[in-house]
Design a protein around this motif. Structure first.
Motif, short mmCIF file in Angstrom:
data_model
loop_
_atom_site.label_atom_id
_atom_site.label_comp_id
_atom_site.label_asym_id
_atom_site.label_seq_id
_atom_site.Cartn_x
_atom_site.Cartn_y
_atom_site.Cartn_z
N TYR A 34 -92.70 -5.83 -48.92
CA TYR A 34 -92.70 -6.52 -50.21
C TYR A 34 -91.32 -7.09 -50.51
O TYR A 34 -91.20 -8.23 -50.98
CB TYR A 34 -93.12 -5.54 -51.31
N ARG A 35 -90.27 -6.31 -50.23
CA ARG A 35 -88.90 -6.80 -50.45
C ARG A 35 -88.60 -7.99 -49.56
O ARG A 35 -87.94 -8.95 -49.98
CB ARG A 35 -87.89 -5.67 -50.22
N ARG A 36 -89.07 -7.93 -48.29
CA ARG A 36 -88.86 -9.06 -47.38
C ARG A 36 -89.59 -10.30 -47.90
O ARG A 36 -89.06 -11.41 -47.85
CB ARG A 36 -89.38 -8.72 -45.98
N LEU A 37 -90.82 -10.11 -48.41
CA LEU A 37 -91.57 -11.23 -48.94
C LEU A 37 -90.86 -11.82 -50.15
O LEU A 37 -90.75 -13.05 -50.29
CB LEU A 37 -92.98 -10.77 -49.34
N GLN A 38 -90.34 -10.96 -51.03
CA GLN A 38 -89.59 -11.43 -52.19
C GLN A 38 -88.38 -12.24 -51.76
O GLN A 38 -88.09 -13.30 -52.32
CB GLN A 38 -89.14 -10.24 -53.05
N LEU A 39 -87.64 -11.71 -50.78
CA LEU A 39 -86.45 -12.40 -50.29
C LEU A 39 -86.80 -13.77 -49.73
O LEU A 39 -86.11 -14.76 -50.00
CB LEU A 39 -85.76 -11.54 -49.22
N PRO A 69 -90.53 -15.67 -34.93
CA PRO A 69 -90.97 -15.40 -36.30
C PRO A 69 -90.72 -13.97 -36.74
O PRO A 69 -91.22 -13.55 -37.78
CB PRO A 69 -92.47 -15.70 -36.22
N GLY A 70 -90.00 -13.18 -35.96
CA GLY A 70 -89.83 -11.75 -36.23
C GLY A 70 -88.94 -11.44 -37.41
O GLY A 70 -88.26 -12.32 -37.97
N SER A 71 -88.91 -10.17 -37.78
CA SER A 71 -88.12 -9.68 -38.91
C SER A 71 -86.73 -9.27 -38.43
O SER A 71 -86.47 -9.19 -37.22
CB SER A 71 -88.81 -8.47 -39.54
N ASP A 100 -87.97 -15.89 -40.82
CA ASP A 100 -87.63 -14.94 -41.88
C ASP A 100 -86.22 -15.28 -42.36
O ASP A 100 -85.32 -15.51 -41.55
CB ASP A 100 -87.70 -13.51 -41.33
N VAL A 101 -86.03 -15.29 -43.68
CA VAL A 101 -84.74 -15.72 -44.24
C VAL A 101 -83.61 -14.82 -43.78
O VAL A 101 -82.55 -15.29 -43.32
CB VAL A 101 -84.81 -15.75 -45.78
N ALA A 102 -83.79 -13.50 -43.88
CA ALA A 102 -82.74 -12.57 -43.48
C ALA A 102 -82.46 -12.67 -41.97
O ALA A 102 -81.31 -12.63 -41.53
CB ALA A 102 -83.11 -11.14 -43.86
N ALA A 103 -83.53 -12.80 -41.17
CA ALA A 103 -83.34 -12.97 -39.74
C ALA A 103 -82.65 -14.30 -39.44
O ALA A 103 -81.80 -14.38 -38.55
CB ALA A 103 -84.69 -12.91 -39.03
N TYR A 104 -82.99 -15.34 -40.18
CA TYR A 104 -82.35 -16.65 -40.02
C TYR A 104 -80.85 -16.54 -40.27
O TYR A 104 -80.03 -17.06 -39.49
CB TYR A 104 -82.99 -17.64 -40.98
N GLN A 105 -80.47 -15.85 -41.33
CA GLN A 105 -79.04 -15.68 -41.64
C GLN A 105 -78.34 -14.88 -40.55
O GLN A 105 -77.21 -15.20 -40.16
CB GLN A 105 -78.89 -14.98 -43.00
N ALA A 106 -79.01 -13.85 -40.03
CA ALA A 106 -78.40 -13.03 -38.99
C ALA A 106 -78.24 -13.81 -37.68
O ALA A 106 -77.23 -13.69 -37.00
CB ALA A 106 -79.26 -11.78 -38.75
#
Length: 274
Positions: A34-39, A69-71, A100-106
């Motif tokens: 849910y937090r990942r989806l929110q992000l 497309p992974g997390s 995934d936004v967080a994965a994209y940033q990483a």
């Protein structure tokens, strides 16, 4: 009798606690998702337009696009291949598509390779077609869906990591790939024996170095966590050479198809659509 009663009571307590732990673990998993989806929902409106704009720029074209497309939890599966991708980029353009936004940033922080964002298959298809991708690469084959497998004008290649990870990249979706790059002959035989009707001889290419250890493959792989695939036995020069051959084969196939269709008065638009 007292000892037996004590053992029964302990067993009952353990049984009563176990479902709570299981439920708690499930709840935590849902909360993380849910937090990942929110992000993603909160930040994708900033990342997606920029990504689409860069993909549409005629100056940005790629021969190889890694579809990831992974997390963030599974990002090691991609970063382990970065030394190979960097070497490939010396010979042909390479880009990365992240869902995934967080994965994209990483990923952007881990490599200088151009990164693009696309959560849904339609977005991935847009980036791939705009950039005139020739070969789409995957490091997590469980994410390949039928829409992605139908992207026009490109070959699909799965990069099989060495070691115990092999047990996680086997299912019938492997049939959607035009080619699988395996780290050793054992993996090639392993695939051919488990997928009924799968022509491993022609579709699996071995790109590993000769093994120097006498230990079982799974034991070798268990020591690879956190290291790159080159350290695990993949020959980066063999991977690069094989991928360049696959790209050239794709070019010949597309040219032959377009020539046959042109003889019938049919001209395809970008992406292979009539």
């Amino acid at each position: 009798m007292v000892a037996e009663r004590s053992e029964i009571m302990i067993t009952r307590r353990q049984a009563s606690r176990e479902p709570v732990r299981v439920r708690g673990k499930r709840v935590m998993t849902y909360l993380r998702r849910y937090r990942r989806l929110q992000l993603n929902l909160r930040h994708q409106h900033r990342v997606l337009p920029t990504s689409r704009s860069r993909a549409a720029d005629p100056a940005n074209r790629t021969h190889f696009l890694i579809n990831f497309p992974g997390s963030p939890n599974s990002i090691d599966g991609l970063t382990d291949w970065l030394p190979v991708l960097h070497r490939l980029n010396q010979h042909a353009p390479v880009a990365i598509l992240v869902g995934d936004v967080a994965a994209y940033q990483a990923v952007c922080a881990a490599t200088q390779l151009p990164c693009y964002f696309g959560r849904a298959a339609t977005e991935a298809e847009y980036v791939a077609q705009q950039m005139q991708t020739k070969v789409m690469l995957y490091v997590n084959q469980s994410k390949l869906n039928l829409r992605e497998g139908g992207f026009h004008d490109m070959f699909h290649v799965f990069l099989g990591a060495p070691g115990a990870a092999r047990s996680r990249w086997l299912n019938n979706r492997v049939r959607l790939y035009d080619y699988v790059l395996a780290p050793d002959d054992e993996s090639k035989v392993w695939l051919g024996s488990r997928l009924m009707g799968f022509d491993a001889e022609s579709r699996v290419r071995v790109v590993g170095r000769p093994r120097t250890s006498d230990g079982p493959l799974d034991q070798i792989g268990s020591a690879l966590r956190g290291s790159d695939v080159v350290s695990g036995g993949v020959d980066h020069e063999a991977v690069v050479a094989e991928l360049l051959r696959i790209r050239d084969e794709r070019d010949r196939v597309v040219a032959d198809r377009d020539r046959r269709l042109a003889e019938q008065g049919i001209v395809l638009l970008k992406g292979g659509q009539a």
